[in-house]
Write a protein that holds these residues in place. Sequence first.
Motif, PDB file in Angstrom:
ATOM      1  N   LEU A  75       0.788  -1.255   0.002  1.00  0.00           N
ATOM      2  CA  LEU A  75       0.161  -0.070   0.219  1.00  0.00           C
ATOM      3  C   LEU A  75       0.795   1.245   0.091  1.00  0.00           C
ATOM      4  O   LEU A  75       0.473   2.257  -0.847  1.00  0.00           O
ATOM      5  CB  LEU A  75      -0.949  -0.172   1.233  1.00  0.00           C
ATOM      6  CG  LEU A  75      -2.248  -1.083   1.214  1.00  0.00           C
ATOM      7  CD1 LEU A  75      -2.675  -0.913   2.501  1.00  0.00           C
ATOM      8  CD2 LEU A  75      -2.925  -0.948   0.023  1.00  0.00           C
ATOM      9  N   ALA A  76       2.005   1.121   0.784  1.00  0.00           N
ATOM     10  CA  ALA A  76       2.765   2.355   0.868  1.00  0.00           C
ATOM     11  C   ALA A  76       3.403   2.658  -0.440  1.00  0.00           C
ATOM     12  O   ALA A  76       3.775   3.845  -0.932  1.00  0.00           O
ATOM     13  CB  ALA A  76       3.785   2.334   2.116  1.00  0.00           C
ATOM     14  N   LEU A  77       3.982   1.594  -0.998  1.00  0.00           N
ATOM     15  CA  LEU A  77       4.741   1.780  -2.215  1.00  0.00           C
ATOM     16  C   LEU A  77       3.649   2.133  -3.538  1.00  0.00           C
ATOM     17  O   LEU A  77       4.156   3.029  -4.403  1.00  0.00           O
ATOM     18  CB  LEU A  77       5.416   0.390  -2.571  1.00  0.00           C
ATOM     19  CG  LEU A  77       6.186   0.234  -3.952  1.00  0.00           C
ATOM     20  CD1 LEU A  77       7.340   1.527  -3.946  1.00  0.00           C
ATOM     21  CD2 LEU A  77       6.711  -0.912  -4.188  1.00  0.00           C
ATOM     22  N   TYR A  78       2.711   1.459  -3.346  1.00  0.00           N
ATOM     23  CA  TYR A  78       1.732   1.988  -4.505  1.00  0.00           C
ATOM     24  C   TYR A  78       1.258   3.677  -4.310  1.00  0.00           C
ATOM     25  O   TYR A  78       1.187   4.234  -5.390  1.00  0.00           O
ATOM     26  CB  TYR A  78       0.307   0.962  -4.312  1.00  0.00           C
ATOM     27  CG  TYR A  78      -0.746   1.409  -5.519  1.00  0.00           C
ATOM     28  CD1 TYR A  78      -0.569   0.713  -6.740  1.00  0.00           C
ATOM     29  CD2 TYR A  78      -1.500   2.537  -5.590  1.00  0.00           C
ATOM     30  CE1 TYR A  78      -1.335   1.109  -7.821  1.00  0.00           C
ATOM     31  CE2 TYR A  78      -2.405   2.700  -6.679  1.00  0.00           C
ATOM     32  CZ  TYR A  78      -2.309   1.886  -7.728  1.00  0.00           C
ATOM     33  OH  TYR A  78      -2.933   2.209  -8.723  1.00  0.00           O
ATOM     34  N   ALA A  79       1.039   3.943  -2.917  1.00  0.00           N
ATOM     35  CA  ALA A  79       0.684   5.255  -3.001  1.00  0.00           C
ATOM     36  C   ALA A  79       2.141   6.495  -3.492  1.00  0.00           C
ATOM     37  O   ALA A  79       1.760   7.440  -3.943  1.00  0.00           O
ATOM     38  CB  ALA A  79       0.383   5.578  -1.298  1.00  0.00           C
TER      39      ALA A  79
ATOM     40  N   GLY B  70      -7.310   7.386  -0.535  1.00  0.00           N
ATOM     41  CA  GLY B  70      -7.982   6.326  -0.410  1.00  0.00           C
ATOM     42  C   GLY B  70      -7.298   5.083  -0.002  1.00  0.00           C
ATOM     43  O   GLY B  70      -7.466   4.143   0.959  1.00  0.00           O
ATOM     44  N   ILE B  71      -6.052   5.101  -0.783  1.00  0.00           N
ATOM     45  CA  ILE B  71      -5.037   4.014  -0.314  1.00  0.00           C
ATOM     46  C   ILE B  71      -4.339   3.981   1.010  1.00  0.00           C
ATOM     47  O   ILE B  71      -4.138   3.194   1.718  1.00  0.00           O
ATOM     48  CB  ILE B  71      -4.178   4.237  -1.610  1.00  0.00           C
ATOM     49  CG1 ILE B  71      -4.551   3.619  -2.827  1.00  0.00           C
ATOM     50  CG2 ILE B  71      -2.756   3.234  -1.039  1.00  0.00           C
ATOM     51  CD1 ILE B  71      -5.117   2.229  -2.820  1.00  0.00           C
ATOM     52  N   LEU B  72      -4.095   5.590   1.159  1.00  0.00           N
ATOM     53  CA  LEU B  72      -3.374   5.820   2.508  1.00  0.00           C
ATOM     54  C   LEU B  72      -4.515   5.548   3.595  1.00  0.00           C
ATOM     55  O   LEU B  72      -4.047   5.105   4.705  1.00  0.00           O
ATOM     56  CB  LEU B  72      -2.951   7.319   2.649  1.00  0.00           C
ATOM     57  CG  LEU B  72      -1.923   7.681   1.661  1.00  0.00           C
ATOM     58  CD1 LEU B  72      -1.602   9.132   1.667  1.00  0.00           C
ATOM     59  CD2 LEU B  72      -0.772   7.005   2.085  1.00  0.00           C
ATOM     60  N   LEU B  73      -5.902   5.755   3.478  1.00  0.00           N
ATOM     61  CA  LEU B  73      -6.995   5.350   4.310  1.00  0.00           C
ATOM     62  C   LEU B  73      -6.955   3.865   4.450  1.00  0.00           C
ATOM     63  O   LEU B  73      -6.823   3.445   5.664  1.00  0.00           O
ATOM     64  CB  LEU B  73      -8.347   5.834   3.844  1.00  0.00           C
ATOM     65  CG  LEU B  73      -9.372   5.487   4.977  1.00  0.00           C
ATOM     66  CD1 LEU B  73      -9.188   6.205   6.057  1.00  0.00           C
ATOM     67  CD2 LEU B  73     -10.684   6.126   4.017  1.00  0.00           C
ATOM     68  N   ALA B  74      -6.832   3.288   3.687  1.00  0.00           N
ATOM     69  CA  ALA B  74      -6.640   1.789   3.599  1.00  0.00           C
ATOM     70  C   ALA B  74      -5.640   1.106   4.466  1.00  0.00           C
ATOM     71  O   ALA B  74      -5.581   0.301   5.244  1.00  0.00           O
ATOM     72  CB  ALA B  74      -6.671   0.967   2.255  1.00  0.00           C
ATOM     73  N   LEU B  75      -4.529   2.208   4.306  1.00  0.00           N
ATOM     74  CA  LEU B  75      -3.235   1.504   4.977  1.00  0.00           C
ATOM     75  C   LEU B  75      -3.363   1.607   6.426  1.00  0.00           C
ATOM     76  O   LEU B  75      -3.121   0.921   7.338  1.00  0.00           O
ATOM     77  CB  LEU B  75      -2.079   2.537   4.544  1.00  0.00           C
ATOM     78  CG  LEU B  75      -0.633   2.044   5.082  1.00  0.00           C
ATOM     79  CD1 LEU B  75       0.384   2.513   3.982  1.00  0.00           C
ATOM     80  CD2 LEU B  75      -0.386   2.830   6.356  1.00  0.00           C
TER      81      LEU B  75
ATOM     82  N   SER C 273       1.419  -6.520  -6.542  1.00  0.00           N
ATOM     83  CA  SER C 273       1.730  -7.742  -6.328  1.00  0.00           C
ATOM     84  C   SER C 273       1.796  -7.950  -4.820  1.00  0.00           C
ATOM     85  O   SER C 273       1.298  -9.012  -4.175  1.00  0.00           O
ATOM     86  CB  SER C 273       2.902  -8.467  -6.995  1.00  0.00           C
ATOM     87  OG  SER C 273       4.239  -7.647  -6.401  1.00  0.00           O
ATOM     88  N   PHE C 274       2.327  -7.212  -4.247  1.00  0.00           N
ATOM     89  CA  PHE C 274       2.347  -6.972  -2.688  1.00  0.00           C
ATOM     90  C   PHE C 274       0.964  -7.090  -1.983  1.00  0.00           C
ATOM     91  O   PHE C 274       0.557  -7.673  -1.122  1.00  0.00           O
ATOM     92  CB  PHE C 274       2.994  -5.770  -1.943  1.00  0.00           C
ATOM     93  CG  PHE C 274       4.557  -6.074  -2.100  1.00  0.00           C
ATOM     94  CD1 PHE C 274       5.087  -6.218  -3.463  1.00  0.00           C
ATOM     95  CD2 PHE C 274       5.425  -5.663  -1.005  1.00  0.00           C
ATOM     96  CE1 PHE C 274       6.750  -6.385  -3.276  1.00  0.00           C
ATOM     97  CE2 PHE C 274       6.792  -5.653  -1.164  1.00  0.00           C
ATOM     98  CZ  PHE C 274       7.277  -5.945  -2.296  1.00  0.00           C
TER      99      PHE C 274
END
Length: 466
Positions: free
Chosen positions: A84-88, A175-180, A115-116
């Motif tokens: 998630l961190a790398l994607y953001a 949204g990705i950071l919220l998911a993290l 993939s992670f």
Amino acid sequence: MQKADAQQPPWLALFSICLAAFLVPMAMAAVNLALPTIALDLHIDAVYLSWVPSAPLWGSVVLMLPVARLADLYGRRRIHLYGLALYAASSVVVAWVDQIEWLLFFRVLQGLSSSFIFATAMAMVATLAGSERRGMFLGIVSTSVYLGLTLGPVAGGWLTELLGWRSVFWLPVPGILLALVLVLRFVPTTPRTQQTNEGLSFSQRLDLTGSLIFALCTSCLFFGVSGLPDLRFAGVLFMGIVLCWVFVRHQRVAKAPLVRIDAMRQNRIFTRSLLASVCMYGASFPVLFILSLYLQYIQGLSPGEAGSIILIQALLMACVAPVAGRLSDRYEARVIATSGCGMFVLGFVVLFFAGMDSPLWQIQMGLCFLGIGFGLFSSPNNNAAMGSVDPSRLGIASAMLNLARTAGNMFSTTIMVVIFNYYFGEKVLQPEDYPQLLVVVKIAVLLGGAYALAGGYFSLTRGRMR
């Protein structure tokens, strides 16, 4: 930030995982609508442009098994958070990209980070749900993915028009950071796998040699398929097939293999679930492409009208998948999944009899059968596969299911490329070519029905879960 508590409500943990499972596919699909604008802004040719959607697909496949093994060894939640961190981070950086080479680099990073995320998502959900609710929870995750893929093109068109193409990449980041944060708060930490070979080095526990062979193998297969029917790329594809054989041979002698080949061969439920998945995704993947051409060229619909009709399949699949998953928690998964394969075949039968002047309700009916059929198949099939493996190998099982999906997509895409090149070559389709296009549509539908029948066979013969 406090650690996730194992006593937290499972629905909050499930939502945490589903949020990323929705946003990442949506962002990936949204890019397709931004491609013309990207080409104009960065002044790139068609070859470079074709790699903008393809680069993350390669990145997501090449490390899928090694990442899944790391997740099983050192904790799936940890690996998921890294993804998630790398994607953001890779998405935010795109806001400053002004060269196609850098854009492709960060697209590969997005693929690697996905993939992670997806090598761990189903494994975490399966652990979270337990055997009583595993099918329903996996169905909800599948629904999240399909809703993301369905809404992605719509969101991509709006964002590109209102805020520019870069917004397609950075707007999902909050949204990705919220998911993290939610995963960190609500998803319990998964224990590390206990090692039976304590004396093994890190490279042996991870099997770095096998990981390298796997990366080379998947790369050759991916690039070989993408370049067909060019003979040079056919050679690359053949090299990938040879490396597949080398990988299997290595896994059988490795001290701590990525995939336990002999154990997998003995696990009939898991093996046949994988084969059913390859067949069904191979049947499903060309549908959107071939029907889009049929509706726009032969039926004369606009892209928006064609898209709204094709949307029927994805929406029905998203509605049916959680229900089918819940049913597979109570009844035999193979019965439900196989009925889905049969419904899929019925949809292809309806579509096969479509002609030059067929009413649109016939296409809509065929898509309804396809949507319901795939919804009935996907969740029970995943439930059977994940329920048949040892909990310590759930990460690898999740990765294998993702690879089965990709293999089905790649195989069917290759066949369609060969068929299109045989009938049309590099021609621009004109009205006089429409009868031949209809022949190609019927061939694609026949092949899809054959794949679905094969998927139904593997599904029915996988054996009983209970």
